[in-house]
Design a protein around this motif. Sequence first.
Motif, PDB file in Angstrom:
ATOM      1  N   ILE A 167      -1.634  -1.054  -4.117  1.00  0.00           N
ATOM      2  CA  ILE A 167      -1.174  -1.000  -5.505  1.00  0.00           C
ATOM      3  C   ILE A 167      -0.687  -2.351  -6.012  1.00  0.00           C
ATOM      4  CG2 ILE A 167      -0.644   1.452  -5.457  1.00  0.00           C
ATOM      5  CD1 ILE A 167       2.293   0.711  -5.059  1.00  0.00           C
ATOM      6  N   ASP A 212      -3.793   3.305  -0.564  1.00  0.00           N
ATOM      7  CA  ASP A 212      -4.143   2.633  -1.814  1.00  0.00           C
ATOM      8  C   ASP A 212      -3.340   1.350  -1.947  1.00  0.00           C
ATOM      9  OD1 ASP A 212      -5.885   4.650  -2.644  1.00  0.00           O
ATOM     10  OD2 ASP A 212      -4.276   5.764  -3.637  1.00  0.00           O
ATOM     11  N   THR A 254       0.805  -1.214   0.000  1.00  0.00           N
ATOM     12  CA  THR A 254       0.000   0.000   0.000  1.00  0.00           C
ATOM     13  C   THR A 254       0.838   1.264   0.000  1.00  0.00           C
ATOM     14  OG1 THR A 254      -0.117   0.032   2.409  1.00  0.00           O
ATOM     15  CG2 THR A 254      -1.870  -1.137   1.258  1.00  0.00           C
TER      16      THR A 254
END
Length: 79
Positions: free
Chosen positions: A31, A29, A25
């Motif tokens: 990823i 988010d 993260t």
Amino acid sequence: MIRTQRPSVEDRGEGALVRIVAPVTNRGDAIRLLELFLPAVPDAEVMREIGETAHAPAYIVIMNRAFTDVYQWAAVPSR
């Protein structure tokens, strides 16, 4: 696992490797995902370390996006 941003453990039973999946993260988010296979179910301290370690690749991916697309290629599943 992605919603909580915590590693998950999948114990497949006696004699099988334990699968750990941790979100990679950056600022909330996810990823990528980091997948590990261990010989035994890790304790809470090891799980905490796996969660912290999963953040490191995010910085590498984010910082290198401007210089290379190798990380993007690696994220595309082979067909």
